[in-house]
Design an enzyme around this catalytic site. Structure first.
Site, PDB file in Angstrom:
ATOM      1  N   ASP A 115       4.940 -33.649 -49.849  1.00  0.00           N
ATOM      2  CA  ASP A 115       4.344 -32.353 -49.507  1.00  0.00           C
ATOM      3  C   ASP A 115       3.006 -32.236 -50.252  1.00  0.00           C
ATOM      4  O   ASP A 115       2.973 -32.245 -51.479  1.00  0.00           O
ATOM      5  CB  ASP A 115       5.310 -31.238 -49.930  1.00  0.00           C
ATOM      6  CG  ASP A 115       4.820 -29.865 -49.519  1.00  0.00           C
ATOM      7  OD1 ASP A 115       3.696 -29.760 -48.978  1.00  0.00           O
ATOM      8  OD2 ASP A 115       5.564 -28.882 -49.744  1.00  0.00           O
ATOM      9  N   ASP A 117       0.927 -31.291 -43.362  1.00  0.00           N
ATOM     10  CA  ASP A 117       0.825 -31.732 -44.754  1.00  0.00           C
ATOM     11  C   ASP A 117       2.154 -32.129 -45.369  1.00  0.00           C
ATOM     12  O   ASP A 117       2.253 -32.270 -46.575  1.00  0.00           O
ATOM     13  CB  ASP A 117       0.171 -30.628 -45.596  1.00  0.00           C
ATOM     14  CG  ASP A 117       1.090 -29.441 -45.795  1.00  0.00           C
ATOM     15  OD1 ASP A 117       1.837 -29.121 -44.856  1.00  0.00           O
ATOM     16  OD2 ASP A 117       1.080 -28.857 -46.882  1.00  0.00           O
ATOM     17  N   GLU A 118       3.175 -32.314 -44.542  1.00  0.00           N
ATOM     18  CA  GLU A 118       4.472 -32.729 -45.076  1.00  0.00           C
ATOM     19  C   GLU A 118       5.054 -33.825 -44.201  1.00  0.00           C
ATOM     20  O   GLU A 118       4.763 -33.880 -43.005  1.00  0.00           O
ATOM     21  CB  GLU A 118       5.479 -31.562 -45.058  1.00  0.00           C
ATOM     22  CG  GLU A 118       5.107 -30.391 -45.915  1.00  0.00           C
ATOM     23  CD  GLU A 118       6.160 -29.290 -45.853  1.00  0.00           C
ATOM     24  OE1 GLU A 118       7.349 -29.587 -45.636  1.00  0.00           O
ATOM     25  OE2 GLU A 118       5.773 -28.125 -45.993  1.00  0.00           O
TER      26      GLU A 118
HETATM   27 MG   LIG Z   1       2.196 -28.281 -48.665  1.00  0.00          MG
END
Ligand SMILES: [Mg+2]
Length: 422
Positions: free
Chosen positions: A9, A106-107
């Site tokens: 993350d 973003d993960e």
């Molecule tokens: Mg994040």
């Protein structure tokens, strides 16, 4: 043998990418916003200096954030930069495994059982990935290492920023069971409240509850949560090459000002429906379940849905159905102004199957609407989104001048047996 799964993350992703492009921002409180000019522009991401130092929150209005942090550096979002960074991050991950499942931009989860036999081995790989992302992309990540997806996700959230947390068969009860139940993926506000009524507050309480009780309170999802809490999540990391089956397509927006009359809602609905219809046609899909989501200016929200006789894929049909639902359930003159609205089209089928239903397609009004909108699609493909629009939307450009498709990233639904608790 247990699997070894990572959840990666990126920390304060948009804000970190901006700092990677402009290192002078390091150390300052910064916030990335949809539209800094608009009165109701909201914070999309803030960095830790702003969040921890001044209590700036994601989703909050710029003016509120500035009241708490007058020196907050406001940056207009650069979606292309974030997409590029997201691709670069994924390219690094691909050096370690083919089994990567992105979750938002973003993960991502990765199954690295091919490289690591134990969670301790997994931590070594995680350390290397984290260092590479820091050196090559100038952003930091938090990584969770565990034997299932749910715990890996929990672990990446456990320590931030720039941290690695290992949750193994030996330590999961100590780490996870004392945490509040809503730190478990898919326990939202509604589920949390239902559980609290029964004296269930921690993830350990869920684990110790009888599965049949959880089922009677929460339906099938109760059983799913019990398996999550006891470390029995067996969902697989879905390979990036396998595109998920699209179940519904949705768009929502927080308007630049509160919506105070039916005409406001109509205009925003048309912009959302336009973008939705375009996405459906790109995927060659139509759907017959239309859902609207309304959020008042006190931030309370609700949804209403309607099933149409035939699936639709034109903005006109979608907006018409959405407006009918809206008129049935909301009277702006009596209720509160609206801050945000959304439309979703579900129960999707391939459009081709549908074309056979109408006997006289040329006379069908929907077909004519469709060819008009297909023409608009190709004009926009050549000259850009704003090159053509409905004349009615020009009456209030402030309200309608947004392109939901390029400004909103929808998070895909993770593959947890395709069940989504409330
Ligand atoms: Mg994040």
């Amino acid at each position: 043998m247990d699997r070894v799964i990572l959840h990666i993350d990126a920390n304060c992703f948009f804000a970190s990418v901006e700092t990677a492009y402009n290192p002078k921002l390091a150390g300052l409180p910064i916030a990335v916003c949809g539209d800094a000019e608009a009165r109701h522009g909201i914070i999309l991401t803030a960095n830790y200096n702003a969040k921890r130092g001044f209590g700036v929150k994601t989703g909050e209005q710029i003016q509120h954030a500035l009241a708490k942090c007058p020196n907050l550096v406001i940056i207009k979002s650069n979606p292309q930069r974030y997409l590029r960074h997201s691709e670069l991050m994924r390219a690094i991950l691909a050096d370690y495994s083919n089994d990567i499942e992105p979750f938002g931009c973003d993960e991502a989860w990765m199954d690295i059982s091919n490289l690591a036999k134990t969670t301790e081995d997994g931590a070594v790989v995680a350390r290397e990935i984290s260092e590479r992302i820091k050196c090559e992309l100038h952003i930091t990540v938090s990584i969770g290492v565990s034997f299932c997806k749910v715990f890996a996700k929990f672990a990446s959230d456990y320590k931030k920023p720039d941290a690695i947390t290992v949750i193994s068969r030996d330590n999961y009860k100590d780490i996870i069971w004392n945490s509040p139940c809503d730190s478990l993926i898919y326990v939202g506000r509604a589920t949390k409240a239902k559980l609290a009524m029964r004296g269930i507050f921690t993830i350990g309480d869920i684990a110790r509850a009888k599965p049949e009780h959880l089922k009677s309170w929460l339906g099938k999802n109760g059983l799913l949560l019990h398996s999550f809490a006891t470390g029995c999540d067996i969902s697989v990391v879905r390979k990036a090459t396998v595109s998920p089956q699209v179940k519904s397509v949705g768009n929502s927006t927080t308007a630049v000002r509160d919506l105070v009359c039916d005409e406001d809602v109509k205009r925003v609905f048309f912009v959302l429906a336009d973008s939705l219809a375009r996405r459906l046609r790109e995927k060659d899909l139509s759907g017959n379940v239309v859902t609207i989501w309304l959020r008042r200016n006190d931030l309370s929200s609700f949804t209403r849905r309607h099933t149409l006789q035939l699936p639709v894929d034109t903005a006109f049909d979608i907006a018409e159905a959405a407006l009918r639902l809206f008129y049935d359930c909301y009277t702006l003159a009596e209720d509160k102004p609206l801050r945000s609205v959304g439309i979703t089209v579900g129960n999707l089928v391939p459009h081709k199957e549908l074309a056979q239903i109408s006997l006289f397609p040329d006379e069908d009004i929907s077909t004519r609407r469709r060819s008009l909108e297909l023409a608009m699609d190709s004009v926009r493909a050549h000259y850009g989104y704003y090159s053509i629009c409905r004349a009615s939307l020009l009456a209030d450009k402030d309200l309608t001048h947004f392109d939901p498709k390029s400004e909103h990233t929808l998070h895909p639904i993770g593959d947890f047996n395709a069940v989504r608790p409330a």
